[in-house]
Design an enzyme around this catalytic site. Structure first.
Site, PDB file in Angstrom:
ATOM      1  N   LYS A  22       5.989  -5.474   0.497  1.00  0.00           N
ATOM      2  CA  LYS A  22       4.873  -5.147   1.377  1.00  0.00           C
ATOM      3  C   LYS A  22       3.531  -5.312   0.661  1.00  0.00           C
ATOM      4  O   LYS A  22       2.582  -5.862   1.216  1.00  0.00           O
ATOM      5  CB  LYS A  22       5.025  -3.724   1.925  1.00  0.00           C
ATOM      6  CG  LYS A  22       3.958  -3.360   2.948  1.00  0.00           C
ATOM      7  CD  LYS A  22       4.296  -2.116   3.750  1.00  0.00           C
ATOM      8  CE  LYS A  22       4.284  -0.865   2.935  1.00  0.00           C
ATOM      9  NZ  LYS A  22       4.166   0.358   3.764  1.00  0.00           N
ATOM     10  N   SER A  23       3.452  -4.826  -0.571  1.00  0.00           N
ATOM     11  CA  SER A  23       2.191  -4.903  -1.312  1.00  0.00           C
ATOM     12  C   SER A  23       1.751  -6.358  -1.502  1.00  0.00           C
ATOM     13  O   SER A  23       0.575  -6.692  -1.349  1.00  0.00           O
ATOM     14  CB  SER A  23       2.343  -4.231  -2.679  1.00  0.00           C
ATOM     15  OG  SER A  23       2.607  -2.860  -2.546  1.00  0.00           O
ATOM     16  N   ARG A 123      -5.012  10.661   6.716  1.00  0.00           N
ATOM     17  CA  ARG A 123      -5.011  10.325   5.292  1.00  0.00           C
ATOM     18  C   ARG A 123      -6.428  10.178   4.756  1.00  0.00           C
ATOM     19  O   ARG A 123      -7.292   9.599   5.411  1.00  0.00           O
ATOM     20  CB  ARG A 123      -4.190   9.056   5.044  1.00  0.00           C
ATOM     21  CG  ARG A 123      -2.739   9.231   5.429  1.00  0.00           C
ATOM     22  CD  ARG A 123      -1.918   7.989   5.216  1.00  0.00           C
ATOM     23  NE  ARG A 123      -1.792   7.670   3.809  1.00  0.00           N
ATOM     24  CZ  ARG A 123      -1.113   6.605   3.344  1.00  0.00           C
ATOM     25  NH1 ARG A 123      -0.539   5.777   4.208  1.00  0.00           N
ATOM     26  NH2 ARG A 123      -1.031   6.380   2.063  1.00  0.00           N
ATOM     27  N   SER A 168      -4.531   4.850  -9.078  1.00  0.00           N
ATOM     28  CA  SER A 168      -4.412   4.349  -7.712  1.00  0.00           C
ATOM     29  C   SER A 168      -4.618   2.850  -7.687  1.00  0.00           C
ATOM     30  O   SER A 168      -5.730   2.366  -7.908  1.00  0.00           O
ATOM     31  CB  SER A 168      -5.435   5.028  -6.794  1.00  0.00           C
ATOM     32  OG  SER A 168      -5.432   4.409  -5.508  1.00  0.00           O
ATOM     33  N   ASP A 320       6.176   5.679  -4.496  1.00  0.00           N
ATOM     34  CA  ASP A 320       6.768   5.623  -3.155  1.00  0.00           C
ATOM     35  C   ASP A 320       8.259   5.914  -3.147  1.00  0.00           C
ATOM     36  O   ASP A 320       8.855   6.086  -2.077  1.00  0.00           O
ATOM     37  CB  ASP A 320       6.525   4.251  -2.519  1.00  0.00           C
ATOM     38  CG  ASP A 320       5.081   4.059  -2.109  1.00  0.00           C
ATOM     39  OD1 ASP A 320       4.416   5.067  -1.780  1.00  0.00           O
ATOM     40  OD2 ASP A 320       4.606   2.911  -2.127  1.00  0.00           O
ATOM     41  N   LYS A 347       0.325  11.143   1.273  1.00  0.00           N
ATOM     42  CA  LYS A 347       0.902   9.885   1.754  1.00  0.00           C
ATOM     43  C   LYS A 347       1.003   9.947   3.285  1.00  0.00           C
ATOM     44  O   LYS A 347       0.295  10.690   3.939  1.00  0.00           O
ATOM     45  CB  LYS A 347       2.266   9.662   1.089  1.00  0.00           C
ATOM     46  CG  LYS A 347       2.173   9.276  -0.385  1.00  0.00           C
ATOM     47  CD  LYS A 347       1.654   7.862  -0.529  1.00  0.00           C
ATOM     48  CE  LYS A 347       1.724   7.337  -1.938  1.00  0.00           C
ATOM     49  NZ  LYS A 347       1.300   5.928  -2.029  1.00  0.00           N
ATOM     50  N   ARG A 396       9.562   6.442   4.973  1.00  0.00           N
ATOM     51  CA  ARG A 396      10.391   6.710   3.797  1.00  0.00           C
ATOM     52  C   ARG A 396      11.158   8.026   3.926  1.00  0.00           C
ATOM     53  O   ARG A 396      12.277   8.152   3.408  1.00  0.00           O
ATOM     54  CB  ARG A 396       9.544   6.682   2.527  1.00  0.00           C
ATOM     55  CG  ARG A 396       8.859   5.337   2.328  1.00  0.00           C
ATOM     56  CD  ARG A 396       8.405   5.076   0.920  1.00  0.00           C
ATOM     57  NE  ARG A 396       7.480   3.947   0.890  1.00  0.00           N
ATOM     58  CZ  ARG A 396       7.825   2.667   0.953  1.00  0.00           C
ATOM     59  NH1 ARG A 396       9.113   2.344   1.057  1.00  0.00           N
ATOM     60  NH2 ARG A 396       6.917   1.699   0.923  1.00  0.00           N
TER      61      ARG A 396
END
Length: 449
Positions: A22-23, A123, A168, A320, A347, A396
């Site tokens: 995904k990243s 968030r 981050s 994650d 998250k 998740r």
């Protein structure tokens, strides 16, 4: 709502491929948008989060087309060429793309408005707003920097040197992306290493980027106003997605599963290191490099894990994966301690609280701490199960309890499995193909209609 019931399974066996990372998929779309010419991507994750990024890139003027399964082409507008979107950008559940795209906009003379689903609107975005504000961008948001949010970029933006207050990759990447259209040199300093997909891909697209070690940490520098060149990108399988079949196989005796073509970038592979430390029978096979990213096939066989104290410094490389690690810990011999993971509280949900509550409901002894949790394992025996777990729009959490149910005495029910499609379309089918026992209630109802 899409209720999912997970029941006890026997050994998992087979070989599978998980969806693309995904990243990397997010970043391929964004940098393709900033390059002049055609960028081709293979193995793109086609989950809802990445599709939201594709829609946003179209809104900024890029041509983004799907040409086949996982195959996409992007015709970019060039650094400095982003157009102002005509409508609000709905980012769905994707915090990554929201924060990174804010970086893109910050150094362009345009205004963009971001919103998202209920989870994303909760968030915090302040950690990105602060450095981008120093570069000259202006913001209007809800309290705490929450969405809906309006950003107006500045051109020319102001180059800055920014030391990350917390590890981050999203904040780091947002600043580097803003720096692409900023005159001079923009620098980010990180004390602890975070995932480096942005740096690897920026170099691949021709950005003038370099790093150096300083007394304060690693300094990443990018020189602005450099034209990016298009290219071809092959996206490896997402290690965060591979984590679910890997842990499921590790906790089910007799399992033998091969997950092919998984990215094992050291800044992402912390879970696999921890599982090995817990005694998992896990090996990397056919190690190779694809598109600048290390890749391997991961073989895992079932067995009994042992509880450990997870080093806090490994957290950035597996942040994650702590929900599914907590599931592995539930079946280990002894105690597993996870600390230094306060980031999980902001998250998609408060993942520390959610995992602790769900595990306790399923009969697992858990102690919740402000920055971590302690899990008492069963020594390899099944957990009691029998609970309904609220996913709270967190993919998740939903997948973690679907795995837990494979070794529970009584069925484990997830109230809503629909968020899984944000990152892992085909999860239920893939796990079922290995022998997992999962039932979606709507599908069952339809079969009897």
């Amino acid at each position: 709502m899409l209720p999912l019931t997970a029941r006890s399974a026997s050994a998992l066996k087979g070989r599978v491929r998980v969806p693309g990372d995904k990243s990397i998929s997010h970043r391929a779309l964004m940098l393709g948008c900033l390059a002049v010419g055609e960028t081709r991507v293979e193995g793109m994750l086609e989950g809802e989060d990445v599709l939201a990024t594709a829609d946003a890139m179209r809104a900024f003027g890029a041509s983004v087309e799907r040409t086949g399964e996982g195959a996409w082409t992007i015709h970019g507008v060039g650094v400095g060429g982003l157009l102002e979107p005509e409508d609000v950008l709905d980012m769905g559940n994707s915090g990554t793309s929201t924060r990174l795209i804010m970086g893109l906009v910050a150094s362009h003379p345009i205004t963009a408005v971001f919103t998202g689903d209920a989870s994303l609107r909760r968030r915090p975005m302040q950690r990105v707003i602060d450095p981008l504000g120093q570069m000259g961008a202006s913001f209007v948001s809800r309290s705490g920097g929450r969405l809906p949010l309006t950003i107006t970029g500045r051109a020319p933006a102001i180059p800055i040197t920014y030391k990350l207050p917390v590890a981050s990759a999203q904040v780091k990447s947002a600043i580097l992306l803003a720096g692409l259209n900023t005159p001079g040199i923009t620098t980010v300093i990180e004390k602890e290493p975070t995932r480096d997909h942005s740096e690897r891909m920026l170099k691949g697209f021709g950005a003038d980027l370099w790093t150096e070690e300083t007394p304060e940490g690693t300094a990443i520098h990018v020189r602005g106003e450099v034209e990016l060149r298009p290219g071809s990108i092959v996206v490896p399988g997402d290690p965060s997605s591979a984590a679910f079949p890997v842990v499921a196989a590790a906790i089910l005796p007799g399992s033998d599963v091969l997950v092919e073509n998984v990215g094992i970038n050291p800044t992402r592979a912390g879970l696999f290191t921890v599982l090995k430390d817990m005694g998992a029978d896990l090996t990397f096979e056919n190690e190779r490099e694809v598109g600048g990213e290390p890749v391997a096939d991961i073989r895992v066989r079932g067995g009994v894990l042992k509880g450990i104290e997870v080093p806090p410094e490994i957290a950035p490389s597996m942040i994650d994966e702590y929900p599914i690690l907590a599931v592995a810990a539930a079946f280990a011999e002894g105690t597993t301690t996870m600390r230094g993971i306060g980031e999980l509280r902001v998250k998609e949900s408060d993942r520390i609280a959610m995992m602790a509550a769900g595990l306790q409901a399923c009969g697992v002894a858990v102690t919740e701490e402000p920055e971590g949790m302690i899990v008492e394992g069963t020594g390899g025996e099944p957990v009691p199960g029998g609970a309904t777990v609220a996913a709270k729009l967190d993919h998740r959490i939903a997948m973690s309890f679907a795995v837990l149910g494979q070794r529970a005495k009584a069925p484990v029910r997830v109230d809503d499995a629909s968020p899984i499609n944000t990152s892992f379309p085909g999860f239920i089918q893939l796990m079922g193909g290995l022998g997992a026992n999962l039932e979606v209630e709507q599908a069952a109802d339809a079969a009897h209609a």
